[in-house]
Design an enzyme around this catalytic site. Structure first.
Site, PDB file in Angstrom:
ATOM      1  N   ARG A 182       0.816  -1.214   0.000  1.00 31.07           N
ATOM      2  CA  ARG A 182       0.000   0.000   0.000  1.00 31.07           C
ATOM      3  C   ARG A 182       0.849   1.265   0.000  1.00 31.07           C
ATOM      4  NH1 ARG A 182      -5.220   1.342   3.381  1.00 31.07           N
ATOM      5  NH2 ARG A 182      -4.951   3.147   2.025  1.00 31.07           N
ATOM      6  N   LYS A 183       2.153   1.118   0.087  1.00 28.63           N
ATOM      7  CA  LYS A 183       3.025   2.283   0.076  1.00 28.63           C
ATOM      8  C   LYS A 183       3.397   2.655  -1.363  1.00 28.63           C
ATOM      9  CE  LYS A 183       2.881   2.294   4.538  1.00 28.63           C
ATOM     10  NZ  LYS A 183       2.009   1.145   4.804  1.00 28.63           N
ATOM     11  N   SER A 184       4.027   3.826  -1.529  1.00 29.69           N
ATOM     12  CA  SER A 184       4.335   4.323  -2.876  1.00 29.69           C
ATOM     13  C   SER A 184       5.262   3.383  -3.624  1.00 29.69           C
ATOM     14  CB  SER A 184       4.965   5.713  -2.779  1.00 29.69           C
ATOM     15  OG  SER A 184       4.072   6.620  -2.173  1.00 29.69           O
TER      16      SER A 184
END
Length: 381
Positions: A182-184
């Site tokens: 879910r992180k960049s």
């Protein structure tokens, strides 16, 4: 408009990442090795820090920092009340006590005004979260924190963000990043710790590898690889694999492009939803760069046509995934019962817990996806 299916988040990976893992497989070096070392070097350079050490997750990274700082029983660590539960959990892993601090509902970040009220003689560190990619107000926090009190950045959402020209990761004494999908940028699971402190970095390097005095790569490439290293510390197995390191290198090379795209679409959301009276947009900082790990709006219950959860259910029925921003940790059963905390004890966190809503923002969305989300939100009346 035809119904679509839009995820809250999707990792942006492809052929380059697929090809990157070939070398570790072909060389046979699968655990922490040269690819991890290259990823660490590149990450340190991008975030303008002297030391970066890859870990299995941001959670283990935070635990590693606290352990290396000697945080233990009898110590207190300041933690924002509105954050992912791991921020508080790692304090308990060390036998220390998390002391919750309220947050500002405008920024979702720790409230410097409440920090001063929570400091005691037992306070040994503070964990500052840059929630959703927005940097905390570091100047205001330093003004109220005691001089010399370690500042630990929970930068799970913060890769690529900056505050007054200084990248996240170098704003405190140490920081921990997440590479969860879910992180960049992602390595599947995985994390990174950063610091400017050589001694702290050396201790963390040993602790993440069971307390060994040298790494496996150093031992295998040294003159006597057949001898095991000395173990003078009680350590952990928090090492990243070279498969992840290889993927991380590719992803890191895309970070600035990913953030620029997210910035563009965050501005699109802001402009297209500006006249929706019941939605408050997130902060667009003037003193730094937002990493836009998530686009989190605030549902104004006094103006909204229905409660937030009903809005989320309605959007889900239209194929649009949403989530609460995160949770108020002091309201979770384990913490509320163990520390006898009431929801209203932290009104800012309670407010954020009940009213924030993340809407889709990621690098695999199309212009049509963004238009569909805007139209669905505008149709709720």
């Amino acid at each position: 408009m035809e119904k679509r299916s839009i995820a809250i988040s999707l990792p942006s990976t492809g052929e380059e990442e697929w090809n990157a893992v070939r070398e570790p497989f072909m060389t046979g070096w699968l655990t922490q090795g040269p690819k991890v070392a290259a990823f660490e070097k590149a990450f340190a350079e991008r975030h303008q820090v002297k030391h970066a050490l890859a870990t299995t997750s941001c959670t283990t990274g935070l635990h590693l920092i606290l352990a290396a700082m000697g945080i233990g029983p009898g110590d207190e660590v300041l933690v924002p009340a509105f954050t992912w539960v791991a921020t508080a959990n790692v304090v308990l892993y060390c036998g220390a006590t998390p002391v919750f601090v309220d947050v500002d509902p405008i920024t979702n970040n720790i409230d410097p005004r409440d920090v001063a009220r929570r400091i005691t003689s037992k306070t040994k560190a503070s964990i500052i979260v840059h929630l959703f990619g927005l940097c905390a107000d570091m100047d205001a926090l330093r003004a109220v924190l005691p001089a010399g009190l370690p500042i630990i950045e929970d930068a799970a959402c913060g890769a690529g963000a900056s505050y007054k020209g200084i990248p996240v990761g170098g704003l405190g004494d140490a920081a921990a990043f997440s590479f969860h999908p879910r992180k960049s940028i992602t390595t599947g699971e995985g994390g990174m710790v950063t610091t400017q402190d050589a001694e702290l970095a050396a201790t963390m390097d040993k602790l993440r590898n069971h307390g060994a005095e040298i790494s496996e790569e150093q031992r295998h490439k040294g003159p006597r690889p057949y001898l095991l290293p000395e173990f003078n510390l009680l350590g952990f197995n928090y090492r990243m694999t070279d498969l992840q390191g290889a993927v991380g290198l590719v992803q890191l090379g895309k970070l600035d492009r990913f953030i620029a795209e997210r910035q563009q679409w965050a501005e699109y959301y802001r402009d297209r939803l500006a006249d929706v009276a019941w939605l408050r947009m997130p902060i667009f900082p003037e003193n730094g760069n937002h990493a836009w790990q998530a686009f989190v709006v605030y549902v104004d219950l006094d103006k909204a046509p229905m409660p937030r959860n009903d809005i989320m259910e309605r959007l889900q029925a239209q194929g649009i995934a949403t989530r609460p921003g995160t949770h108020a940790v002091h309201m979770l059963g384990y913490y509320s019962e163990r520390f006898n905390i009431k929801p209203e004890d932290y009104p800012g966190a309670l407010n954020c817990n009940d009213n924030t809503m993340a809407i889709p923002l990621h690098n695999r969305m199309s212009a049509e996806d963004y238009e569909y989300v805007v139209d669905a939100l505008r149709s709720i009346a």
